[in-house]
Design a protein around this motif. Structure first.
Motif, mmCIF file in Angstrom:
data_model
loop_
_atom_site.group_PDB
_atom_site.id
_atom_site.type_symbol
_atom_site.label_atom_id
_atom_site.label_comp_id
_atom_site.label_asym_id
_atom_site.label_seq_id
_atom_site.Cartn_x
_atom_site.Cartn_y
_atom_site.Cartn_z
ATOM 1 N N CYS A 247 -1.895 3.785 21.733
ATOM 2 C CA CYS A 247 -1.416 4.750 20.883
ATOM 3 C C CYS A 247 -0.176 5.158 21.544
ATOM 4 O O CYS A 247 -0.132 5.858 22.654
ATOM 5 N N LYS B 73 0.869 14.458 15.378
ATOM 6 C CA LYS B 73 1.523 13.506 16.334
ATOM 7 C C LYS B 73 1.503 12.223 15.878
ATOM 8 O O LYS B 73 2.624 11.430 16.073
ATOM 9 N N LYS C 184 -6.407 -6.014 7.763
ATOM 10 C CA LYS C 184 -7.895 -6.006 7.635
ATOM 11 C C LYS C 184 -8.376 -7.212 6.875
ATOM 12 O O LYS C 184 -9.481 -7.589 7.014
ATOM 13 N N ILE D 87 -0.967 -6.969 22.819
ATOM 14 C CA ILE D 87 0.027 -6.266 22.002
ATOM 15 C C ILE D 87 1.010 -5.531 22.934
ATOM 16 O O ILE D 87 0.702 -4.968 23.838
ATOM 17 N N VAL E 164 7.579 4.286 15.693
ATOM 18 C CA VAL E 164 6.815 3.557 16.579
ATOM 19 C C VAL E 164 5.766 2.618 16.108
ATOM 20 O O VAL E 164 5.987 2.270 14.850
ATOM 21 N N LYS F 18 0.996 -1.199 0.016
ATOM 22 C CA LYS F 18 -0.034 0.091 -0.110
ATOM 23 C C LYS F 18 0.935 1.259 0.164
ATOM 24 O O LYS F 18 0.310 2.346 -0.731
ATOM 25 N N ARG F 19 2.183 1.030 0.607
ATOM 26 C CA ARG F 19 2.927 2.154 0.718
ATOM 27 C C ARG F 19 3.577 2.620 -0.931
ATOM 28 O O ARG F 19 3.754 1.541 -1.603
ATOM 29 N N GLU G 141 -1.737 -4.062 11.554
ATOM 30 C CA GLU G 141 -3.016 -3.569 11.045
ATOM 31 C C GLU G 141 -4.006 -3.985 10.318
ATOM 32 O O GLU G 141 -4.808 -3.579 9.470
ATOM 33 N N GLY H 87 2.199 8.674 14.263
ATOM 34 C CA GLY H 87 3.331 8.161 13.599
ATOM 35 C C GLY H 87 3.109 6.995 12.668
ATOM 36 O O GLY H 87 3.717 6.295 12.207
ATOM 37 N N TYR H 88 1.720 7.188 12.278
ATOM 38 C CA TYR H 88 1.154 6.139 11.372
ATOM 39 C C TYR H 88 1.720 4.561 11.522
ATOM 40 O O TYR H 88 2.165 4.101 10.461
ATOM 41 N N CYS H 89 1.756 4.071 12.552
ATOM 42 C CA CYS H 89 2.155 2.706 12.855
ATOM 43 C C CYS H 89 1.119 1.518 12.907
ATOM 44 O O CYS H 89 1.349 0.699 12.730
ATOM 45 N N GLY H 90 -0.064 1.995 13.121
ATOM 46 C CA GLY H 90 -1.406 1.122 12.772
ATOM 47 C C GLY H 90 -1.466 0.212 14.094
ATOM 48 O O GLY H 90 -2.457 -0.861 13.959
ATOM 49 N N ALA H 91 -0.956 0.237 14.936
ATOM 50 C CA ALA H 91 -1.030 -0.110 16.404
ATOM 51 C C ALA H 91 -2.712 -0.183 16.980
ATOM 52 O O ALA H 91 -3.405 -1.029 17.067
ATOM 53 N N VAL I 268 -5.309 0.144 14.818
ATOM 54 C CA VAL I 268 -6.151 -0.315 14.006
ATOM 55 C C VAL I 268 -6.132 -1.818 14.358
ATOM 56 O O VAL I 268 -7.313 -2.471 14.544
ATOM 57 N N GLU J 109 -8.606 2.545 10.024
ATOM 58 C CA GLU J 109 -7.683 2.016 8.832
ATOM 59 C C GLU J 109 -6.603 2.933 8.756
ATOM 60 O O GLU J 109 -6.800 4.090 8.985
ATOM 61 N N LEU J 110 -5.422 2.129 8.365
ATOM 62 C CA LEU J 110 -4.014 2.894 8.155
ATOM 63 C C LEU J 110 -4.070 3.052 6.842
ATOM 64 O O LEU J 110 -3.912 2.021 6.177
ATOM 65 N N ILE J 111 -4.043 4.288 6.338
ATOM 66 C CA ILE J 111 -3.939 4.539 4.655
ATOM 67 C C ILE J 111 -2.590 5.194 4.519
ATOM 68 O O ILE J 111 -2.571 6.343 4.835
ATOM 69 N N GLU J 112 -1.547 4.687 4.079
ATOM 70 C CA GLU J 112 -0.340 5.390 3.944
ATOM 71 C C GLU J 112 0.240 6.151 5.206
ATOM 72 O O GLU J 112 0.603 5.235 6.013
ATOM 73 N N THR J 113 -0.205 7.560 5.191
ATOM 74 C CA THR J 113 0.377 7.996 6.449
ATOM 75 C C THR J 113 -0.687 8.794 7.195
ATOM 76 O O THR J 113 -0.496 9.643 8.115
ATOM 77 N N ARG K 55 9.065 -0.208 11.262
ATOM 78 C CA ARG K 55 8.473 -0.102 12.658
ATOM 79 C C ARG K 55 8.905 -1.332 13.346
ATOM 80 O O ARG K 55 8.195 -2.566 13.582
#
Lengths: 391, 56
Positions: free
Chosen positions: B48, B9, A161, A177, A256, A35-36, A159, B11-15, B17, B26-30, A44
């Motif tokens: 977070c 703030k 889905k 987690i 993170v 996706k990136r 993450e 860090g778009y890590c997805g934890a 989600v 949902e994490l979409i790119e950033t 990460r």
């Protein structure tokens, strides 16, 4: 991009790339999506891997190995150090990777084996037919596409889905987690050992780590158990550690992330769908290490896809082999680790100190981790009673 | 009635989600997107690592 593939792999991390490579080498028509817009970024990960695990999948290459460490040191809350050397306790140390380069090298291997690769392409849903998954809904550069496949492999990380869309419950509870923060720091003496700091002051329900990346650089980070976390706690505890222990360090990068520590989940496959790596919650509940497990899972998933495509059967009749094989191999150590995790969580800092003290005078530096745990269990029978059956 | 994401703030890590019981994130790119299925349970905000999420 075509309308249909044998296999679509969602996510180009180590698990996804190994799965795609394995499928392609077996002659399958494979699409690997990420996706990136860049593969391997943002990192990460604390980037530590064992040598033997890595070598099973790829020849070590200095382009993506930052540092080879001598071993690891576990540091008890009161500062007592236990040294464990590489070669013996292979789980603990080995290499510190450069994930940005490593992930790209693995994706390149998949590409060279014949897999089609698409970046900036996100799965937004699954296609279903007769109760089976038969492809993905994808978005590339803002445009929607339906892409069919006999089997979809969800390697879409913490993450994930894909599993949920396929009816597999992968939701983690806070206790499942670790929430983490890490700095790539410079202007320090990184040393030759990976370091693991235990104790509630550093990281409640987790640990703080230092993984050397060079003479003067290291990944310094921590993970705390979700059930013990409050808003922004991971980052603020790390900032506190830096201030107190590394005042001269300079931060070059902030990382993170969340790490699954649930142990094996009930289901990782359904008709037309397999989950691998963090998406399948296959990272280790004690160490948080997930790269090698993801690669092992990706390999198995790829091999099972090859068989399924030969048989023309993409149902659980053929895909059950994936569940069986990963659970029979590294799944067993995940279960053991989960028990160790739950035991460690009960210990106070004083008890952790007591465990560390009981190893003083023992030369554990060349022992495997199970051997060390055995000594601990013998010397601390009351505390470690539950652990006797594990090793 | 939803979760507010501080983009400066995050860090778009997805934890977040991974722990959302409603599958609303949902994490979409950033960036993180919040769907209407959010139940304001607040788990994501506690998880977070950088404190970027707030339940309104």
């Amino acid at each position: 991009m075509k309308d249909k593939y044998d296999v679509i792999v969602v996510g180009a991390g180590p698990g996804g790339s190994i799965a795609a490579k394995t499928c392609a080498e077996g002659g399958l028509d494979v699409l690997l999506i990420e996706k990136r817009q860049e593969i391997g970024d943002p990192v990460r990960c604390a980037e530590g891997v064992s040598k033997d695990g890595l070598i099973r999948h790829i020849q070590p290459d200095k382009r993506w190995i930052s540092k080879e460490v001598k071993g690891s040191k576990i540091i008890a809350p009161d500062g007592t150090e236990i040294r464990m050397s590489e070669g013996a306790s292979s789980q603990k140390a080995g290499y510190t990777l450069e994930r940005k380069v490593f992930d790209r090298a693995l994706a390149q291997q998949a590409a060279m084996a014949g897999a089609e690769v698409m970046v900036k392409t996100r799965a937004t849903g699954l296609l279903h037919s007769n109760g089976a998954v038969c492809g993905i809904k994808a978005m590339y550069m803002g445009e929607n596409h339906d892409i069919k496949a006999n089997i979809v492999i969800g390697a879409d990380g913490v993450e994930s889905k894909v599993g949920r869309w396929g009816g597999i419950d992968t939701t983690m509870k806070p206790v499942d987690i670790e929430t983490g923060a890490q700095f790539l720091v410079s202007n320090i003496d990184a040393g030759e050992y990976s370091k693991f700091y235990m104790g509630g002051e550093y990281a409640p329900g987790g640990y703080l780590w230092l993984f050397p990346k060079g003479e003067h650089t290291a990944n310094v980070g921590l993970g705390i158990l979700g059930s013990k976390s409050e808003k922004g706690m991971a980052l603020s505890l790390l900032q506190k550690f830096m201030k107190n222990h590394m005042p001269d360090a300079r931060i070059l990068e902030m990382v993170v992330g969340g790490v699954p520590v649930s142990g094996p989940i009930k289901q990782t496959a359904t008709n037309g769908l397999l989950l691998v790596g963090d998406a399948a919650r296959q990272s280790d509940p004690v160490t948080g290490g997930g790269i090698i497990n993801a690669m092992d899972a990706g390999k198995i998933a790829g091999e099972v896809c090859i068989k399924a495509c030969k048989a023309g059967d993409y149902s659980m009749n053929t895909l059950q082999e994936y569940e069986d094989r990963w659970r029979d191999t590294f799944g067993k150590s995940l279960s053991k680790s989960l028990k160790v995790k739950n035991m460690l969580l009960k210990f106070s800092d004083e008890q952790l100190n007591q465990l560390a003290h009981s190893l003083v005078g023992e030369d554990v530096s060349r022992m495997t981790l199970p051997a060390v745990l055995k000594i601990l269990a013998t010397k601390n029978p009351k505390m470690l009673w539950e652990m006797r059956s594990l090793f | 009635m939803s979760v507010n994401v501080n983009r400066f703030k995050c860090g778009y890590c997805g934890a977040c989600v991974g722990v959302c019981p409603a599958g609303a994130l949902e994490l979409i790119e950033t960036w993180i997107e919040v769907e209407s299925t959010c139940t304001d349970c607040g788990i994501c905000a506690k998880i977070c690592p950088v404190g970027a999420l707030e339940v309104e």
